[in-house]
Scaffold this active site. Structure first.
Site, mmCIF file in Angstrom:
data_model
loop_
_atom_site.group_PDB
_atom_site.id
_atom_site.type_symbol
_atom_site.label_atom_id
_atom_site.label_comp_id
_atom_site.label_asym_id
_atom_site.label_seq_id
_atom_site.Cartn_x
_atom_site.Cartn_y
_atom_site.Cartn_z
ATOM 1 N N GLY A 21 9.506 4.029 -4.009
ATOM 2 C CA GLY A 21 8.677 3.274 -3.081
ATOM 3 C C GLY A 21 7.372 3.976 -2.792
ATOM 4 N N ARG A 25 5.571 10.099 -4.160
ATOM 5 C CA ARG A 25 6.757 10.526 -4.896
ATOM 6 C C ARG A 25 6.567 10.273 -6.383
ATOM 7 N NH1 ARG A 25 11.929 7.786 -2.980
ATOM 8 N NH2 ARG A 25 11.208 8.654 -1.004
ATOM 9 N N ARG A 44 -5.286 0.147 -4.903
ATOM 10 C CA ARG A 44 -4.693 0.146 -3.554
ATOM 11 C C ARG A 44 -3.882 1.400 -3.278
ATOM 12 N NH1 ARG A 44 -3.845 -5.465 -1.158
ATOM 13 N NH2 ARG A 44 -5.228 -6.820 -2.369
ATOM 14 N N SER A 91 15.183 5.869 -1.262
ATOM 15 C CA SER A 91 16.017 6.400 -0.198
ATOM 16 C C SER A 91 16.743 5.258 0.493
ATOM 17 C CB SER A 91 15.164 7.181 0.808
ATOM 18 O OG SER A 91 14.155 6.344 1.357
ATOM 19 N N ASP A 210 19.411 9.037 5.535
ATOM 20 C CA ASP A 210 19.850 8.997 6.926
ATOM 21 C C ASP A 210 21.091 8.122 6.994
ATOM 22 O OD1 ASP A 210 18.798 6.115 7.846
ATOM 23 O OD2 ASP A 210 17.234 7.064 6.643
ATOM 24 N N ARG A 223 12.334 13.717 1.530
ATOM 25 C CA ARG A 223 12.430 12.448 0.808
ATOM 26 C C ARG A 223 11.430 12.391 -0.326
ATOM 27 N NH1 ARG A 223 13.347 10.573 6.121
ATOM 28 N NH2 ARG A 223 11.181 9.939 6.418
#
Length: 245
Positions: A21, A25, A44, A91, A210, A223
């Protein structure tokens, strides 16, 4: 070849794309794991890279948060750029003691109350499925590397901050107990649906960050950089896909 959301040229993307996402990352994965990574799009701020892993071409690109975002990017990768396989690596929040912090979950189905599939193609199914071939390649990769996978349905939600309506059992307990959802994320239902509509392959690996049933939580830095087992499984799947395209 470029679109309003992607400046890459024809041939810039590999047949297999890893899709976290967070675009940062994607940058971390490209710079840490790929040989000779090159930036192919940054429209973007959604960074996309292509390089090689163990001699095999592979791309990695951010999807953004939520089904509308991954819906746009994955649809264009499949339909405009010749991508065959997209592996979401993200995640998730655990709904079950079976999925603990830092465990890697392989989705066998994405359950959602979203109207994405209904709006996109008139598909009323509330469960969208990943590619069996791609899941098999991920299992083989994990086994070869000694990385355990927890498998089951996941919940793809349109809402991150959800108000408590006071009902008991809660909505997430019902999803866990009635539909076998191990955890919650926000993208895979749309990704799996796009792959089904376009005759492509999609899969989802999630790292538990989580939990609804435990007080443990990971930091944003963890993350972004510490979910290495998930990344290794996804990258290693390529050798098990050879000859199946």
């Amino acid at each position: 070849m470029s679109t309003p959301h992607n400046r890459a040229a024809k041939g810039d993307f590999a047949k297999t794309v890893l899709m976290p996402g967070d675009p940062l990352r994607a940058k971390f994965i490209a710079e840490t794991f790929l040989e000779n990574p090159r930036l192919v799009t940054d429209v973007r701020g959604m960074l996309g890279y292509t390089g090689t892993f163990q001699g095999r071409p592979v791309s990695v690109m951010g999807s953004g948060m939520g089904m509308p975002s991954i819906g746009i990017y994955s649809y264009e990768l499949y339909s405009r750029y010749g991508v065959e396989n997209i592996i979401r690596i993200g995640s998730a929040g655990s709904y079950s003691e079976k999925a603990k912090i830092f465990d890697v979950v392989l989705a066998t189905g994405a359950v959602s109350e979203s109207n994405y599939a209904l709006t996109q193609s008139g598909d009323p199914d509330t469960v969208q499925l990943p590619s069996p071939e791609l899941n098999a390649a991920l299992r083989a990769s994990a086994q070869a590397q000694g990385i355990p996978l927890t498998e089951g349905n996941i919940h793809s939600s349109d809402v991150f901050y959800r108000e408590d309506d006071g009902q008991r059992p809660t909505y997430w307990e019902k999803l866990r107990d009635e539909q076998g959802c191990l955890c919650v994320e926000m993208e895979s239902f749309a990704l799996f649906h796009n792959a089904k509509v376009l005759g492509k392959r999609a899969a989802c690996l999630l790292t538990i960050s989580d939990s609804f049933v435990s007080p443990e939580i990971t930091t944003p830095e963890q993350r972004q950089t510490s979910f290495t087992d998930m990344m290794k499984v996804a990258l290693g799947a390529g050798q098990y896909l050879e000859g199946t395209l």
